[in-house]
Design a protein around this motif. Structure first.
Motif, mmCIF file in Angstrom:
data_model
loop_
_atom_site.group_PDB
_atom_site.id
_atom_site.type_symbol
_atom_site.label_atom_id
_atom_site.label_comp_id
_atom_site.label_asym_id
_atom_site.label_seq_id
_atom_site.Cartn_x
_atom_site.Cartn_y
_atom_site.Cartn_z
ATOM 1 N N UNK A 251 -5.959 -7.814 -3.103
ATOM 2 C CA UNK A 251 -6.316 -7.894 -1.686
ATOM 3 C C UNK A 251 -6.707 -9.310 -1.332
ATOM 4 N N UNK A 252 -6.254 -9.789 -0.183
ATOM 5 C CA UNK A 252 -6.673 -11.104 0.301
ATOM 6 C C UNK A 252 -8.072 -11.014 0.895
ATOM 7 N N UNK A 253 -8.799 -12.124 0.830
ATOM 8 C CA UNK A 253 -10.182 -12.124 1.285
ATOM 9 C C UNK A 253 -10.370 -12.008 2.777
ATOM 10 N N UNK A 254 -9.305 -12.217 3.555
ATOM 11 C CA UNK A 254 -9.447 -12.203 5.005
ATOM 12 C C UNK A 254 -9.012 -10.889 5.645
ATOM 13 N N UNK A 255 -8.832 -9.842 4.851
ATOM 14 C CA UNK A 255 -8.430 -8.550 5.408
ATOM 15 C C UNK A 255 -9.528 -7.881 6.222
ATOM 16 N N UNK A 256 -10.771 -8.176 5.881
ATOM 17 C CA UNK A 256 -11.874 -7.526 6.563
ATOM 18 C C UNK A 256 -11.844 -6.023 6.362
ATOM 19 N N UNK A 257 -12.168 -5.269 7.405
ATOM 20 C CA UNK A 257 -12.240 -3.813 7.304
ATOM 21 C C UNK A 257 -10.886 -3.185 6.996
ATOM 22 N N UNK A 258 -9.791 -3.881 7.297
ATOM 23 C CA UNK A 258 -8.468 -3.284 7.045
ATOM 24 C C UNK A 258 -8.134 -3.223 5.558
ATOM 25 N N UNK A 259 -8.984 -3.794 4.708
ATOM 26 C CA UNK A 259 -8.807 -3.609 3.259
ATOM 27 C C UNK A 259 -8.914 -2.130 2.883
ATOM 28 N N UNK A 260 -9.490 -1.323 3.777
ATOM 29 C CA UNK A 260 -9.588 0.119 3.535
ATOM 30 C C UNK A 260 -8.211 0.771 3.428
ATOM 31 N N UNK A 261 -7.169 0.102 3.934
ATOM 32 C CA UNK A 261 -5.804 0.609 3.836
ATOM 33 C C UNK A 261 -5.254 0.511 2.412
ATOM 34 N N UNK A 262 -6.019 -0.081 1.521
ATOM 35 C CA UNK A 262 -5.565 -0.242 0.148
ATOM 36 C C UNK A 262 -5.248 1.064 -0.557
ATOM 37 N N UNK A 263 -5.837 2.162 -0.102
ATOM 38 C CA UNK A 263 -5.559 3.449 -0.761
ATOM 39 C C UNK A 263 -4.085 3.828 -0.619
ATOM 40 N N UNK A 264 -3.435 3.365 0.460
ATOM 41 C CA UNK A 264 -2.012 3.663 0.652
ATOM 42 C C UNK A 264 -1.160 2.979 -0.415
ATOM 43 N N UNK A 265 -1.625 1.837 -0.898
ATOM 44 C CA UNK A 265 -0.904 1.115 -1.947
ATOM 45 C C UNK A 265 -1.146 1.738 -3.311
ATOM 46 N N UNK A 266 -2.336 2.268 -3.516
ATOM 47 C CA UNK A 266 -2.695 2.816 -4.826
ATOM 48 C C UNK A 266 -2.008 4.141 -5.132
ATOM 49 N N UNK A 267 -1.873 4.988 -4.145
ATOM 50 C CA UNK A 267 -1.399 6.350 -4.392
ATOM 51 C C UNK A 267 -0.050 6.421 -5.117
ATOM 52 N N UNK A 268 0.978 5.639 -4.694
ATOM 53 C CA UNK A 268 2.266 5.747 -5.400
ATOM 54 C C UNK A 268 2.190 5.281 -6.857
ATOM 55 N N UNK A 269 1.341 4.301 -7.142
ATOM 56 C CA UNK A 269 1.202 3.814 -8.516
ATOM 57 C C UNK A 269 0.452 4.835 -9.360
ATOM 58 N N UNK A 270 -0.628 5.365 -8.828
ATOM 59 C CA UNK A 270 -1.426 6.341 -9.570
ATOM 60 C C UNK A 270 -0.686 7.665 -9.752
ATOM 61 N N UNK A 271 0.208 7.966 -8.826
ATOM 62 C CA UNK A 271 0.990 9.207 -8.923
ATOM 63 C C UNK A 271 2.244 9.060 -9.778
ATOM 64 N N UNK A 272 2.501 7.837 -10.254
ATOM 65 C CA UNK A 272 3.669 7.622 -11.088
ATOM 66 C C UNK A 272 4.971 7.434 -10.328
ATOM 67 N N UNK A 273 4.883 7.175 -9.021
ATOM 68 C CA UNK A 273 6.083 6.982 -8.208
ATOM 69 C C UNK A 273 6.561 5.530 -8.202
ATOM 70 N N UNK A 274 5.687 4.592 -8.536
ATOM 71 C CA UNK A 274 6.027 3.172 -8.498
ATOM 72 C C UNK A 274 5.212 2.427 -9.547
ATOM 73 N N UNK A 275 5.767 1.288 -9.983
ATOM 74 C CA UNK A 275 5.029 0.399 -10.879
ATOM 75 C C UNK A 275 4.299 -0.683 -10.091
ATOM 76 N N UNK A 276 4.822 -0.981 -8.895
ATOM 77 C CA UNK A 276 4.166 -1.935 -8.004
ATOM 78 C C UNK A 276 4.475 -1.552 -6.566
ATOM 79 N N UNK A 277 3.461 -1.623 -5.719
ATOM 80 C CA UNK A 277 3.662 -1.409 -4.290
ATOM 81 C C UNK A 277 3.340 -2.689 -3.535
ATOM 82 N N UNK A 278 3.990 -2.862 -2.389
ATOM 83 C CA UNK A 278 3.803 -4.027 -1.537
ATOM 84 C C UNK A 278 3.497 -3.542 -0.133
ATOM 85 N N UNK A 279 2.459 -4.092 0.489
ATOM 86 C CA UNK A 279 2.070 -3.657 1.825
ATOM 87 C C UNK A 279 3.006 -4.231 2.884
#
Length: 235
Positions: free
Chosen positions: A86-114
């Motif tokens: 995460x970049x330091x200037x995302x502010x509160x929108x860093x909360x959207x990071x869960x959308x990036x994590x789910x495909x990796x944690x579920x085994x659907x992707x090795x890397x996600x890009x926002x």
């Protein structure tokens, strides 16, 4: 959902205005077990504000070493086997990071890009983005819409296999090419993230000049390597 440990890594340079909100949003994310902030030689209070916000670890570079090196410092300090970048200037929108994590944690992707929402005004001229898109597609055959997005989730093992994060502003383009060329699954994910837009003043043009230099160098270096591999009959 698997039980991988997730480390959020936040490289930051003079982000005193937004780092508190970014860290707090990252700490509140499901699955994130630690938040590592790397202050890359800031001249403001970025590091102390990150500590006050509750970051698990705050590491200070004595001088500005570039985004790639800041991320490599974070990689060494992080304990997770999944990394949320995460970049330091995302502010509160860093909360959207869960959308990036789910495909990796579920085994659907090795890397996600926002993917970021389309901007209606401001920002640069899109030259760096077009060059990065062209380079990624030319060297991997994959059309990636947001190759310069620094907001990603990725398995630690993938980054270790490519030898860590590429240097300076080549980090996103180089990482994307290296990961795709090794056959890993990369998925772009729609988010509502937002961060500071580089202006069209002198500082903005200087930033873009450095970015273009690093992106072009990353593409050229990998193009030469691809050529040498083909000469040797390697895939």
């Amino acid at each position: 959902m698997c039980s991988n440990r997730v480390s959020a890594i936040i490289p930051a340079y003079n982000e005193a205005e937004t780092i508190t909100a970014t860290v707090k949003a990252a700490l509140a994310l499901p699955f994130v077990s630690e938040v590592v902030v790397v202050d890359d030689g800031s001249s403001d209070e970025t590091a102390s504000l990150a500590e006050k916000a509750g970051a698990t670890k705050v590491i200070r570079h004595p001088r500005n070493m570039g985004k790639g090196e800041a991320m490599n410092t974070g990689l060494k300090a992080a304990s997770g086997d999944v990394l949320l970048l995460l970049d330091g200037d995302l502010g509160e929108t860093a909360s959207e990071g869960f959308k990036l994590l789910e495909p990796v944690l579920n085994g659907q992707a090795d890397m996600t890009i926002a993917r970021f929402p389309r901007r209606t005004k401001g920002g640069g001229f899109g030259i760096a983005l077009r060059i990065a898109r062209w380079g990624v597609r030319a060297l991997t055959g994959r059309p990636i819409q947001f190759p310069l997005s620094g907001q990603r989730a990725v398995k630690r093992s993938v980054i270790e296999e490519i030898g860590g994060f590429p240097p300076r502003f080549s980090v996103e383009t180089g990482m994307t090419i290296d990961v795709l060329r090794r056959g890993y699954r990369v998925l772009e994910v729609d988010t509502n993230m937002a961060h500071r837009v580089t202006g069209r003043d002198a500082a903005g043009f200087l930033h873009r000049g450095k970015q273009l230099r690093d992106i072009a160098t990353a593409i050229l270096k990998r193009a030469v390597l691809c050529g040498l591999q083909r000469l040797k009959g390697q895939p």
